[in-house]
Write a protein that holds these residues in place. Structure first.
Motif, mmCIF file in Angstrom:
data_model
loop_
_atom_site.group_PDB
_atom_site.id
_atom_site.type_symbol
_atom_site.label_atom_id
_atom_site.label_comp_id
_atom_site.label_asym_id
_atom_site.label_seq_id
_atom_site.Cartn_x
_atom_site.Cartn_y
_atom_site.Cartn_z
ATOM 1 N N LEU A 120 0.825 -1.217 0.000
ATOM 2 C CA LEU A 120 0.000 0.000 0.000
ATOM 3 C C LEU A 120 0.856 1.263 0.000
ATOM 4 O O LEU A 120 0.407 2.316 -0.467
ATOM 5 N N LYS A 121 2.071 1.178 0.501
ATOM 6 C CA LYS A 121 2.983 2.321 0.520
ATOM 7 C C LYS A 121 3.760 2.462 -0.789
ATOM 8 O O LYS A 121 4.606 3.348 -0.911
ATOM 9 N N GLY A 122 3.490 1.592 -1.740
ATOM 10 C CA GLY A 122 4.098 1.729 -3.053
ATOM 11 C C GLY A 122 5.298 0.842 -3.322
ATOM 12 O O GLY A 122 5.890 0.905 -4.401
ATOM 13 N N PHE A 123 5.653 0.000 -2.371
ATOM 14 C CA PHE A 123 6.756 -0.930 -2.601
ATOM 15 C C PHE A 123 6.260 -2.121 -3.415
ATOM 16 O O PHE A 123 5.113 -2.546 -3.261
ATOM 17 N N ARG A 124 7.126 -2.672 -4.245
ATOM 18 C CA ARG A 124 6.832 -3.962 -4.865
ATOM 19 C C ARG A 124 7.115 -5.017 -3.798
ATOM 20 O O ARG A 124 8.175 -4.997 -3.168
ATOM 21 N N VAL A 125 6.174 -5.917 -3.580
ATOM 22 C CA VAL A 125 6.314 -6.944 -2.556
ATOM 23 C C VAL A 125 6.236 -8.310 -3.242
ATOM 24 O O VAL A 125 5.213 -8.652 -3.833
ATOM 25 N N VAL A 126 7.324 -9.064 -3.147
ATOM 26 C CA VAL A 126 7.355 -10.413 -3.709
ATOM 27 C C VAL A 126 7.168 -11.397 -2.563
ATOM 28 O O VAL A 126 8.022 -11.492 -1.676
ATOM 29 N N PRO A 127 6.037 -12.115 -2.545
ATOM 30 C CA PRO A 127 5.808 -13.089 -1.483
ATOM 31 C C PRO A 127 6.610 -14.371 -1.733
ATOM 32 O O PRO A 127 6.569 -14.931 -2.829
ATOM 33 N N VAL A 128 7.345 -14.815 -0.711
ATOM 34 C CA VAL A 128 8.177 -16.017 -0.816
ATOM 35 C C VAL A 128 7.719 -17.001 0.254
ATOM 36 O O VAL A 128 7.864 -16.739 1.445
ATOM 37 N N ASN A 129 7.144 -18.121 -0.200
ATOM 38 C CA ASN A 129 6.707 -19.165 0.725
ATOM 39 C C ASN A 129 6.457 -20.438 -0.078
ATOM 40 O O ASN A 129 5.505 -20.502 -0.858
ATOM 41 N N PRO A 130 7.304 -21.471 0.090
ATOM 42 C CA PRO A 130 7.166 -22.682 -0.712
ATOM 43 C C PRO A 130 5.844 -23.419 -0.499
ATOM 44 O O PRO A 130 5.413 -24.186 -1.364
ATOM 45 N N VAL A 131 5.174 -23.189 0.616
ATOM 46 C CA VAL A 131 3.904 -23.868 0.892
ATOM 47 C C VAL A 131 2.761 -23.291 0.056
ATOM 48 O O VAL A 131 1.781 -23.976 -0.224
ATOM 49 N N HIS A 132 2.895 -22.038 -0.380
ATOM 50 C CA HIS A 132 1.795 -21.358 -1.071
ATOM 51 C C HIS A 132 2.152 -20.926 -2.497
ATOM 52 O O HIS A 132 1.546 -19.999 -3.039
ATOM 53 N N VAL A 133 3.122 -21.613 -3.119
ATOM 54 C CA VAL A 133 3.564 -21.269 -4.469
ATOM 55 C C VAL A 133 2.372 -21.229 -5.427
ATOM 56 O O VAL A 133 1.500 -22.096 -5.404
ATOM 57 N N GLY A 134 2.361 -20.179 -6.249
ATOM 58 C CA GLY A 134 1.338 -20.045 -7.279
ATOM 59 C C GLY A 134 0.136 -19.216 -6.873
ATOM 60 O O GLY A 134 -0.595 -18.716 -7.723
ATOM 61 N N LYS A 135 -0.086 -19.048 -5.576
ATOM 62 C CA LYS A 135 -1.182 -18.184 -5.128
ATOM 63 C C LYS A 135 -0.797 -16.740 -5.426
ATOM 64 O O LYS A 135 0.369 -16.419 -5.616
ATOM 65 N N GLU A 136 -1.788 -15.875 -5.445
ATOM 66 C CA GLU A 136 -1.498 -14.462 -5.645
ATOM 67 C C GLU A 136 -1.698 -13.698 -4.346
ATOM 68 O O GLU A 136 -2.698 -13.875 -3.655
ATOM 69 N N LEU A 137 -0.710 -12.892 -4.012
ATOM 70 C CA LEU A 137 -0.770 -11.998 -2.853
ATOM 71 C C LEU A 137 -0.202 -10.648 -3.256
ATOM 72 O O LEU A 137 0.858 -10.596 -3.895
ATOM 73 N N PHE A 138 -0.880 -9.591 -2.935
ATOM 74 C CA PHE A 138 -0.377 -8.231 -3.143
ATOM 75 C C PHE A 138 -0.052 -7.959 -4.615
ATOM 76 O O PHE A 138 0.870 -7.212 -4.919
ATOM 77 N N GLY A 139 -0.802 -8.594 -5.517
ATOM 78 C CA GLY A 139 -0.585 -8.388 -6.947
ATOM 79 C C GLY A 139 0.596 -9.149 -7.519
ATOM 80 O O GLY A 139 0.975 -8.938 -8.667
ATOM 81 N N GLU A 140 1.165 -10.049 -6.751
ATOM 82 C CA GLU A 140 2.316 -10.853 -7.191
ATOM 83 C C GLU A 140 2.026 -12.326 -6.933
ATOM 84 O O GLU A 140 1.273 -12.670 -6.035
ATOM 85 N N THR A 141 2.661 -13.181 -7.695
ATOM 86 C CA THR A 141 2.533 -14.616 -7.499
ATOM 87 C C THR A 141 3.523 -15.071 -6.430
ATOM 88 O O THR A 141 4.701 -14.680 -6.463
ATOM 89 N N VAL A 142 3.057 -15.877 -5.496
ATOM 90 C CA VAL A 142 3.932 -16.416 -4.456
ATOM 91 C C VAL A 142 4.956 -17.343 -5.113
ATOM 92 O O VAL A 142 4.596 -18.209 -5.917
ATOM 93 N N VAL A 143 6.230 -17.141 -4.757
ATOM 94 C CA VAL A 143 7.307 -17.967 -5.286
ATOM 95 C C VAL A 143 7.898 -18.823 -4.171
ATOM 96 O O VAL A 143 7.716 -18.530 -2.987
ATOM 97 N N ALA A 144 8.626 -19.855 -4.571
ATOM 98 C CA ALA A 144 9.144 -20.832 -3.611
ATOM 99 C C ALA A 144 10.366 -20.342 -2.854
ATOM 100 O O ALA A 144 10.565 -20.702 -1.682
ATOM 101 N N ASP A 145 11.199 -19.535 -3.513
ATOM 102 C CA ASP A 145 12.464 -19.147 -2.888
ATOM 103 C C ASP A 145 12.972 -17.842 -3.485
ATOM 104 O O ASP A 145 12.395 -17.314 -4.436
ATOM 105 N N LEU A 146 14.053 -17.349 -2.933
ATOM 106 C CA LEU A 146 14.603 -16.077 -3.406
ATOM 107 C C LEU A 146 15.068 -16.142 -4.844
ATOM 108 O O LEU A 146 14.981 -15.146 -5.568
ATOM 109 N N ALA A 147 15.557 -17.289 -5.278
ATOM 110 C CA ALA A 147 16.016 -17.416 -6.661
ATOM 111 C C ALA A 147 14.874 -17.141 -7.640
ATOM 112 O O ALA A 147 15.099 -16.616 -8.731
#
Length: 156
Positions: free
Chosen positions: A42-69
């Protein structure tokens, strides 16, 4: 090692960073990781959600990824995991083709050895702090809720 970061450092990080990888973020809206990441978005940052349990879901306009890579380049790696997981996360961040500028460990998360390793590689490390709380404190939002932030400001 930055265990008690200065307000100037925190302000600099929050003003110059544009993206956060939130490692361990939850899709559950009552979890602190969720509302912190949502606030950052909401403050304008791009937020990349990282959580291997929820890969593929969408959060904050981004797709959840498994890891930092899989997160792509980010300015800040914000860690919502227990301290014993921090060394692996720092190693993953340092192995990225474009490492982040900042490793930020949430409230209650401190790992001296991993912090020293990240700092030796040239990264800024913030431990035991929350970017949402620090943003609100440093940029006047907590004051609106009646909190004394210790920051003196004057608007003419």
């Amino acid at each position: 090692m930055t265990t008690t970061p200065s307000d100037d450092l925190l302000r600099h990080v929050l003003r110059t960073s544009r993206s956060f990888a939130c490692v361990g973020v939850s899709p559950n809206p009552v979890r602190p990781s969720h509302y912190v990441a949502r606030y950052l978005k909401l403050k304008g940052f791009r937020v990349v959600p990282v959580n291997p349990v929820h890969v593929g879901k969408e959060l904050f306009g981004e797709t959840v990824v498994a890891d930092l890579a899989a997160a792509g380049p980010v300015d800040v790696v914000d860690i919502f995991r227990r301290p014993e997981h921090v060394p692996d996360i720092v190693d993953a961040a340092l192995a990225l083709p474009t490492p982040p500028n900042v490793i930020w460990m949430q409230i209650g998360v401190i790992h001296a050895e991993a912090a020293a390793k990240a700092e030796a590689a040239g990264l800024t490390v913030i431990q035991d702090r929350c970017p949402k709380i620090e943003y609100q404190r440093l940029f006047g939002e907590l004051r609106m809720g009646g909190f004394n932030t210790g920051i003196i400001s004057s608007k003419l």
